[in-house]
Design an enzyme around this catalytic site. Structure first.
Site, short mmCIF file in Angstrom:
data_model
loop_
_atom_site.label_atom_id
_atom_site.label_comp_id
_atom_site.label_asym_id
_atom_site.label_seq_id
_atom_site.Cartn_x
_atom_site.Cartn_y
_atom_site.Cartn_z
N HIS A 50 0.80 -1.22 0.00
CA HIS A 50 0.00 0.00 0.00
C HIS A 50 0.84 1.27 0.00
O HIS A 50 0.30 2.38 -0.10
CB HIS A 50 -0.93 -0.02 1.22
CG HIS A 50 -2.13 0.86 1.10
ND1 HIS A 50 -2.34 1.96 1.89
CD2 HIS A 50 -3.19 0.80 0.24
CE1 HIS A 50 -3.48 2.54 1.55
NE2 HIS A 50 -4.02 1.86 0.55
N HIS A 101 -8.75 11.37 0.13
CA HIS A 101 -7.98 10.13 0.10
C HIS A 101 -6.67 10.36 0.86
O HIS A 101 -5.91 9.44 1.10
CB HIS A 101 -7.69 9.71 -1.35
CG HIS A 101 -7.18 8.31 -1.49
ND1 HIS A 101 -5.85 8.00 -1.64
CD2 HIS A 101 -7.83 7.12 -1.47
CE1 HIS A 101 -5.70 6.70 -1.74
NE2 HIS A 101 -6.88 6.13 -1.63
#
Length: 664
Positions: free
Chosen positions: A344, A574
């Site tokens: 990630h 985000h």
């Protein structure tokens, strides 16, 4: 649910003469019913003005009753007379009266109806139609969202606990929403331009004073001094873009969002502004990668001799990535030792003939992440070490970086760098750069079961260890901690306590523990998603199963996302930030790829002797203590927000406003 209410008047800041409107200051809208007004609603108010200083109750017959609930009196001027209203007193006031929120200070004039002239006066662009004097459908909280009001949003008691209280707009809903959004943009732009001008002036003045050392930090320079000419050469090599008052290096920045007013993207970056200059090798680390978009958005990558992508793709997405990438590009997927883990990390490592640019950010390499969402990044450039000066002790930043790269199990690649020749770029190669000027610490997560000496090397225990080494001002004892992220994992109260112990670590200069403080989880509501730039489609970027969101113990933590000051209320976040603050002061600030989950931060097992992490993540942590270790102590105050190196001042202030507009 609340119902929409009519706007009956406004308070407009005026000059001391009582007749001249103050330029660049937005009015305070007054709606039918009680209107609380305080320090955060007023321009240049100090702590003599309470957060809830007065209540102005308005009625449909246009009567206005003013009550003083703060600790200091206010003055009401009516015509040629004036009267002082003491705490707990109340009085009727009329249109044209002036309220001094402190005797002789902060005069605001009460008016019944905003005119087109007033709107034009406060807007940077023409207003097409005159605002009606009838009811204007507005949210009560939204009416003052351009102030620094930190208003707590309590969860509603309906089944959908995440859908906080919203406004019902009757009949012609779409038309009214459109009018409201248009007017909000007009007011936002005028306010932001005024604030920006004030901040730019303050930043320039401060740069000439206390923090000149910080502003002299040029791209590509080390902690040692360099001449302006040498610094300029390094700037050119890295492809520096100088925007008004902003440096490209050593800074946190917001990313540009399409469809926002020009002021909202001032000082913000896009991918072309990050990957620029004479890049010889580009290592791009991410979770999702769209090759076609990447090459179109950043054509510079087509000419970079060596590009390596560290990715988390699999299945059909990986096949597409392999098919679409240029033949010379290399792919590496770091091993995932535990199920349900991901790669990630979102970072870039760009090698130049003169040094390296490191970027840690929050966006996937896809179109919507770089165009439609609220995102952030940190970047800093570092030169090669001075070999002639002999061996130097590795900095903590260097050790953390190299250890993380080693954990990726990448064997490296052969590259040719101008002026240096052929090199083998692997984890060890990154020790060739001088990170002594690093203004952050790295906090990374690596999948696996970590114990012994590795127990505190990764995840939230790494963050805890670094914070335990720092000292903070006394006022941060028991101060709030903010968790702002885009995805919520499956949590329990035990883990929240464990994670909180890391977030709340650190001590004062008197060696007292900062201790626990209120936890504030900032996340968009259903209404925020519906009204976003992308509509309901934006919800795909803020995922969580309903059962995770509706856990009862989380209800006391929820705070609503609002970002009017940066123009990003409709750009769904985000970005992921964690921080500790007191009023407008920051103890520390963390920009990260990590969401709020055990997989990202790790969970202790076996009586605390083992930390289990599922995913790769990277964060950057900045504190005043870390900055002081690089620059002279005289260059800093106890408040990170007053560090007026233009880029830091602009970006951290933006991020604060991005997160806190609706937190009390």
């Amino acid at each position: 649910m609340l119902t929409s209410k009519a706007q009956l008047g406004r308070l407009q800041a005026v000059e001391d003469d009582g007749s001249t409107l103050k330029s660049g200051v937005l009015p305070i809208a007054l709606f039918e019913g009680p209107n609380s007004i305080g320090r955060d609603d007023l321009v240049s108010a100090n702590k003599q003005v309470s957060r809830k200083h007065v209540v102005l109750k308005t009625s449909s017959d246009c009567t206005f009753e003013l009550s003083v609930i703060g600790q200091n009196p206010v003055v009401i001027k009516s015509g040629s007379g004036k009267r002082k209203l003491l705490p707990n007193a109340r009085a009727l006031i009329s249109a044209g009266d002036i309220i001094e929120f402190l005797p002789g200070k902060m005069p605001y004039k009460l008016t019944l109806e905003p005119t087109e002239d007033e709107l034009v006066h406060h807007s940077s662009r023409d207003v097409q139609s005159r605002r009606s004097s009838q009811a204007a459908h507005c949210e009560e909280s939204g009416a003052r969202s351009l102030s620094l009001l930190l208003q707590e949003c309590k969860p509603s008691e309906t089944k959908k606990k995440r859908e906080l209280e919203t406004i019902i707009i009757d009949s012609d809903e779409d038309e009214q929403v459109s009018k409201k959004q248009k007017q909000q943009l007009i007011e936002d732009e005028a306010f932001a331009q005024a604030v920006q001008a004030e901040e730019d002036g303050a930043a320039r003045a401060s740069i000439r004073g206390n923090v000149s050392l910080l502003n002299e930090q040029h791209i590509g320079t080390s902690s040692s001094s360099k001449s302006p000419r040498a610094a300029n050469k390094l700037d050119e090599a890295f492809g520096v873009d100088y925007e008004a008052g902003c440096r490209s290096s050593s800074t946190f920045r917001l990313m540009q969002v399409k469809g926002l007013p020009q002021w909202a993207n001032k000082g913000c970056v896009n991918i072309r502004g990050v990957i620029q200059g004479d890049v010889q090798v580009a290592l791009l680390s991410n979770y999702m990668v769209d090759i076609d978009w990447l090459l179109e958005a950043c054509p510079r990558l087509k000419t970079v001799p060596s590009v390596v992508i560290f990715h988390g793709e699999s299945g059909g997405s990986l096949e597409l990535l392999q098919a679409r990438k240029p033949n010379s590009w290399l792919l590496h997927k770091p091993p995932l030792r535990l199920s349900y883990g991901t790669h990630h990390t979102k970072a870039m490592f760009l090698l130049y003939p003169t040094g390296i640019r490191i970027v840690v950010h929050t966006a996937n390499l896809i179109y919507i992440d770089w165009n439609n969402k609220s995102q952030g990044l940190w970047t800093q450039d570092f030169p090669y070490k001075n070999v002639a000066a002999g061996e130097s002790k590795p900095s903590p930043f260097e050790n953390d970086l190299v250890e993380y790269l080693q954990a990726l199990e990448w064997t490296g690649c052969i590259a040719i760098i101008s002026g240096i020749g052929e090199v083998h770029v692997d984890a060890a190669f990154f020790r060739k750069f001088d990170y002594s000027s690093a203004m952050v610490r790295l906090v990374a997560s690596v999948p696996g079961y970590h114990l012994g000496r590795n127990l505190t090397k990764w995840g939230h225990l790494k963050l805890r260890t670094i914070l335990q080494e720092q000292h903070f001002e006394e006022h941060f004892k028991g101060s709030p901690c903010v968790y702002q992220f885009s995805s919520l994992g499956s949590l329990d109260e035990k883990w929240m306590g464990e994670f909180g112990s890391s977030i709340q670590a650190g001590s004062t200069f008197g060696n007292e523990q900062l201790g626990p403080g209120p936890v504030q989880i900032v996340w968009p509501t259903v209404e925020d998603i519906r009204n976003s730039l992308e509509g309901y489609a934006a919800g795909g970027a803020v995922p969580s199963p309903l059962k995770n969101v509706e856990r009862a113990f989380l209800s006391k933590y929820w705070y609503r996302w609002q970002a009017d000051h940066t123009g990003r209320s409709r750009a769904i976040p985000h970005i992921k930030t964690f921080l500790r603050y007191n009023d407008q002061r920051l103890a520390w600030f963390l920009l990260t790829s990590s969401n709020l989950s055990k997989a990202a931060w790790g969970v202790l097992q076996k009586n605390g002797s083992q930390l289990m992490i599922r995913s790769y993540e990277v964060s950057t942590l900045m504190t005043a203590s870390l900055l002081q270790s690089i620059y002279s102590a005289e260059s800093f105050t106890s408040s990170l927000i007053t560090l007026s190196c233009t880029s830091w001042h602009m970006c951290v202030l933006c991020i604060l406003l991005l997160i806190f507009v609706e937190i009390l």
